[in-house]
Design an enzyme around this catalytic site. Structure first.
Site, PDB file in Angstrom:
ATOM      1  N   ARG A   1      -8.901  -0.013   4.224  1.00  0.00           N
ATOM      2  CA  ARG A   1      -8.042   0.972   3.545  1.00  0.00           C
ATOM      3  C   ARG A   1      -6.708   0.346   3.153  1.00  0.00           C
ATOM      4  NH1 ARG A   1      -6.118   5.308   6.940  1.00  0.00           N
ATOM      5  NH2 ARG A   1      -4.651   5.349   5.220  1.00  0.00           N
ATOM      6  N   ASP A  51       4.384   0.390  12.156  1.00  0.00           N
ATOM      7  CA  ASP A  51       3.105  -0.129  11.643  1.00  0.00           C
ATOM      8  C   ASP A  51       2.825  -1.555  12.107  1.00  0.00           C
ATOM      9  OD1 ASP A  51       3.392   1.524   8.405  1.00  0.00           O
ATOM     10  OD2 ASP A  51       2.821   2.240  10.391  1.00  0.00           O
ATOM     11  N   ARG A  84       0.015  14.828  12.623  1.00  0.00           N
ATOM     12  CA  ARG A  84       0.753  14.381  11.441  1.00  0.00           C
ATOM     13  C   ARG A  84       1.238  15.628  10.671  1.00  0.00           C
ATOM     14  NH1 ARG A  84      -0.846   9.154  10.064  1.00  0.00           N
ATOM     15  NH2 ARG A  84       0.908   9.036   8.621  1.00  0.00           N
ATOM     16  N   CYS A 139      -4.794  12.295  12.439  1.00  0.00           N
ATOM     17  CA  CYS A 139      -5.418  10.971  12.449  1.00  0.00           C
ATOM     18  C   CYS A 139      -5.124  10.383  13.821  1.00  0.00           C
ATOM     19  CB  CYS A 139      -4.860  10.118  11.328  1.00  0.00           C
ATOM     20  SG  CYS A 139      -3.217   9.606  11.694  1.00  0.00           S
ATOM     21  N   LYS A 156       0.845  -1.205   0.000  1.00  0.00           N
ATOM     22  CA  LYS A 156       0.000   0.000   0.000  1.00  0.00           C
ATOM     23  C   LYS A 156       0.878   1.252   0.000  1.00  0.00           C
ATOM     24  CE  LYS A 156      -1.711   1.675   3.989  1.00  0.00           C
ATOM     25  NZ  LYS A 156      -1.384   3.098   4.244  1.00  0.00           N
ATOM     26  N   ASN A 157       1.916   1.270   0.827  1.00  0.00           N
ATOM     27  CA  ASN A 157       2.673   2.509   1.018  1.00  0.00           C
ATOM     28  C   ASN A 157       3.645   2.808  -0.112  1.00  0.00           C
ATOM     29  OD1 ASN A 157       1.182   2.923   3.248  1.00  0.00           O
ATOM     30  ND2 ASN A 157       2.756   2.332   4.717  1.00  0.00           N
TER      31      ASN A 157
HETATM   32  C1  EPZ Z   1       4.392   6.734   6.312  1.00  0.00           C
HETATM   33  O1  EPZ Z   1       3.662   7.792   6.891  1.00  0.00           O
HETATM   34  C2  EPZ Z   1       3.420   5.576   6.224  1.00  0.00           C
HETATM   35  N1  EPZ Z   1       2.272   5.967   5.400  1.00  0.00           N
HETATM   36  C3  EPZ Z   1       2.928   5.196   7.623  1.00  0.00           C
HETATM   37  O2  EPZ Z   1       2.114   4.037   7.484  1.00  0.00           O
HETATM   38  C4  EPZ Z   1       4.136   4.831   8.485  1.00  0.00           C
HETATM   39  O3  EPZ Z   1       3.696   4.582   9.797  1.00  0.00           O
HETATM   40  C5  EPZ Z   1       5.133   6.002   8.493  1.00  0.00           C
HETATM   41  O4  EPZ Z   1       5.502   6.340   7.142  1.00  0.00           O
HETATM   42  C6  EPZ Z   1       6.406   5.653   9.250  1.00  0.00           C
HETATM   43  O5  EPZ Z   1       6.994   4.529   8.675  1.00  0.00           O
HETATM   44  C7  EPZ Z   1       2.419   5.963   4.061  1.00  0.00           C
HETATM   45  O6  EPZ Z   1       3.476   5.641   3.540  1.00  0.00           O
HETATM   46  C8  EPZ Z   1       1.215   6.368   3.266  1.00  0.00           C
HETATM   47  P1  EPZ Z   1       6.636   9.944   8.350  1.00  0.00           P
HETATM   48  P2  EPZ Z   1       4.296   9.289   6.887  1.00  0.00           P
HETATM   49  O7  EPZ Z   1       6.606  11.224   7.603  1.00  0.00           O
HETATM   50  O8  EPZ Z   1       5.107   9.477   5.667  1.00  0.00           O
HETATM   51  C9  EPZ Z   1       7.094  13.209  11.739  1.00  0.00           C
HETATM   52  C10 EPZ Z   1       0.186   2.747   7.638  1.00  0.00           C
HETATM   53  O9  EPZ Z   1      -0.266   2.167   8.626  1.00  0.00           O
HETATM   54  N2  EPZ Z   1       7.001  14.195  10.653  1.00  0.00           N
HETATM   55  O10 EPZ Z   1       7.745   8.965   8.075  1.00  0.00           O
HETATM   56  O11 EPZ Z   1       3.197  10.237   7.166  1.00  0.00           O
HETATM   57  C11 EPZ Z   1       5.798  12.451  11.961  1.00  0.00           C
HETATM   58  O12 EPZ Z   1       4.941  13.181  12.806  1.00  0.00           O
HETATM   59  C12 EPZ Z   1       0.713   4.148   7.782  1.00  0.00           C
HETATM   60  O13 EPZ Z   1       0.300   2.242   6.495  1.00  0.00           O
HETATM   61  C13 EPZ Z   1       7.226  15.532  10.944  1.00  0.00           C
HETATM   62  O14 EPZ Z   1       7.485  15.910  12.078  1.00  0.00           O
HETATM   63  O15 EPZ Z   1       5.249   9.192   8.155  1.00  0.00           O
HETATM   64  C14 EPZ Z   1       6.292  11.183  12.604  1.00  0.00           C
HETATM   65  O16 EPZ Z   1       6.503  11.403  13.980  1.00  0.00           O
HETATM   66  C15 EPZ Z   1       0.446   4.709   9.160  1.00  0.00           C
HETATM   67  N3  EPZ Z   1       7.159  16.439   9.928  1.00  0.00           N
HETATM   68  C16 EPZ Z   1       7.640  10.936  11.927  1.00  0.00           C
HETATM   69  O17 EPZ Z   1       8.022  12.196  11.355  1.00  0.00           O
HETATM   70  C17 EPZ Z   1       6.870  16.069   8.634  1.00  0.00           C
HETATM   71  O18 EPZ Z   1       6.835  16.939   7.748  1.00  0.00           O
HETATM   72  C18 EPZ Z   1       7.596   9.900  10.796  1.00  0.00           C
HETATM   73  O19 EPZ Z   1       6.557  10.276   9.920  1.00  0.00           O
HETATM   74  C19 EPZ Z   1       6.640  14.700   8.366  1.00  0.00           C
HETATM   75  C20 EPZ Z   1       6.718  13.781   9.397  1.00  0.00           C
END
Ligand code: EPZ
Length: 417
Positions: free
Chosen positions: A397, A305, A122, A117, A23-24
């Site tokens: 989803r 995840d 996020r 969420c 999915k990701n």
């Molecule tokens: C991706 O989300 C995945 N979603 C998530 O999977 C997964 O949990 C996550 O990566 C971590 O591996 C998709 O790929 C669609 P991040 P993403 O940006 O990209 C902080 C699932 O269950 N952050 O790597 O949104 C954030 O708050 C989903 O399939 C900032 O501070 O995650 C978090 O603490 C859930 N500023 C950390 O970084 C930003 O601009 C990692 O988030 C972006 C992120």
């Protein structure tokens, strides 16, 4: 609002399960396809809600799409719309990839700001930092992210936070941006490598995906491609943990074992037998798993995840365990529901203490996010009595045919109303 009923039959899961496309990776590769006017074919896509929503969105932007059993054909040649304000964008967490793709194609974009969420806040400040470094003016007003650039130019970007989304989004905006872009402190997830391979097959010049330094040399245009999405390591990990939790014997087909390293290592630490072949993994769990501590980290650490699923497994372990959630603050929303099923868990900030040898009993629970929803299915399998999970749209989803796949392994699981 759909519901799922699981009968806790304590029977071990047995059999084989085919893992679907990731999915990701898919939710980034589909928007990336609009970076070319040539035809694109994407194979091995899971038939899940997020993909269907993305297809709706692209269609609303004037993209021609055709979906047939996991293969999506995309023709963005007649696309003119760069405002993705279509209502369904809000339903999709990963809608931010439209920002990078639309900027990469048109030099401007309007996309609804993604909502929060159940994993806590996020933010997308790192996405915005990267796009601004390339020369885009980005602001958020009335719930919309507006990005505009007269002229995009490659830049050096050092991410403050290791972010999968920001790393990919910057890549999408940079592949057709003149000059060289360097992303440092980049995320290293396999899905990022899959997106880079997809873009390079279209003629992009991306080096270093999968490491923490990614170098992109902009090209004028991209061509068409046929690409098959990598297997979903989180879906695979979910079934591996379910096999371990039920004392089962489950063969996973169509996996990339390398992507499963942190999960294989942790299950073996618990005393679970895990046999790895070239594209298959077999999990054979007999007696109770030993209690182990788990810390989630960006790849190649233990995936956040799989944290909620691992927590359910730890309720059966012999002894207490500690789970530390280092990626998302607030990713313990599933704990209260598990406690209603009899789990004994104490949360302090980013740490949860789980007492083992808990006797779970079936109860009505509410899925707070798709991975917690999957965790409640595993909890329902090992609990006494019936568990009814509501808000199952979260689960659909991200998990293709989850009822059919669990049913084929011997689970008694059915959709109600
Ligand atoms: C991706 O989300 C995945 N979603 C998530 O999977 C997964 O949990 C996550 O990566 C971590 O591996 C998709 O790929 C669609 P991040 P993403 O940006 O990209 C902080 C699932 O269950 N952050 O790597 O949104 C954030 O708050 C989903 O399939 C900032 O501070 O995650 C978090 O603490 C859930 N500023 C950390 O970084 C930003 O601009 C990692 O988030 C972006 C992120």
């Amino acid at each position: 609002m759909g519901r799922l009923a699981i009968t806790g039959n304590k029977r071990p899961l047995r059999g084989a399960v085919k893992i679907s496309g990731a999915k990701n990776a898919a939710v980034a590769i589909i928007p990336a396809a609009i970076l070319t006017a040539a035809p694109v074919k994407i194979e091995n896509l899971p038939d899940i809600r997020d993909i269907q929503i993305l297809i709706e969105i692209l269609t609303s932007l004037g993209v021609r799409t055709s979906w047939e059993a996991g293969t999506l054909e995309i023709d963005a040649s007649s696309m003119t719309e760069w405002k993705a304000t279509y209502e369904s964008v809000k339903k999709l967490r990963a809608s931010y990839y439209l920002l990078g793709a639309l900027i990469g194609r048109f030099g401007r974009a309007i996309v609804p700001a993604p909502g929060g969420c159940d994993l806590g806040p996020r933010p997308i400040d790192q996405h915005i930092k990267g796009l601004a470094a390339l020369g885009a003016r980005v602001d958020v007003e009335h719930g919309l992210i507006r990005a505009e650039a007269e002229h995009l130019v490659g830049a050096d970007i050092y991410l403050d936070v290791v972010s999968v989304g920001a790393t990919i989004n910057i890549m999408l905006a940079a592949v057709r941006t003149e000059g060289k872009t360097i992303i440092e402190n980049a995320a290293k997830e396999p899905e990022i490598v899959d997106v880079a391979n997809f873009l390079n097959a279209m003629g992009a010049n991306i080096r270093g995906a999968g490491t923490d330094v990614i170098k992109i040399t902009g090209v004028n245009e991209l061509g068409g491609v046929t690409h098959s999405v990598i297997p979903d390591r989180i879906e695979a990990g979910t079934y591996m943990i379910a096999a371990a939790a039920t004392g089962g014997d489950v063969l996973l087909r169509d996996v990339i074992p390398k992507h499963m390293d942190p999960v294989v290592a942790k299950l073996r630490e618990m005393g679970v037998t895990v046999d790895v072949a070239d594209d298959e993994i077999r999990v054979i769990a007999s007696d109770l798993p030993q209690a182990v501590d788990i810390k989630t980290f960006p790849y190649p650490g233990f995936p956040t995840d799989l944290q909620s699923q691992a927590m359910v497994l730890m309720t059966r372990a012999s002894g207490s365990s500690i789970i530390t959630e280092n990626v998302f603050e607030g990713r313990f929303k599933h704990v209260d529901e598990l406690k209603r099923m009899g789990a004994r868990i104490k949360v302090e900030g980013r740490t949860a203490l789980i007492e083992g040898s808990a006797r779970l009993t079936g109860a009505p629970v509410c899925a707070t996010d798709l991975r917690a929803g999957a965790a409640f299915i595993i909890a329902g399998l090992i609990a006494e009595g019936e568990t009814v999970i509501s808000n199952t749209e979260h689960i659909y989803r991200g998990y293709e045919n989850i009822c059919r796949k669990f049913g084929a392994l011997g689970a008694i699981i059915k959709e109600i109303d």
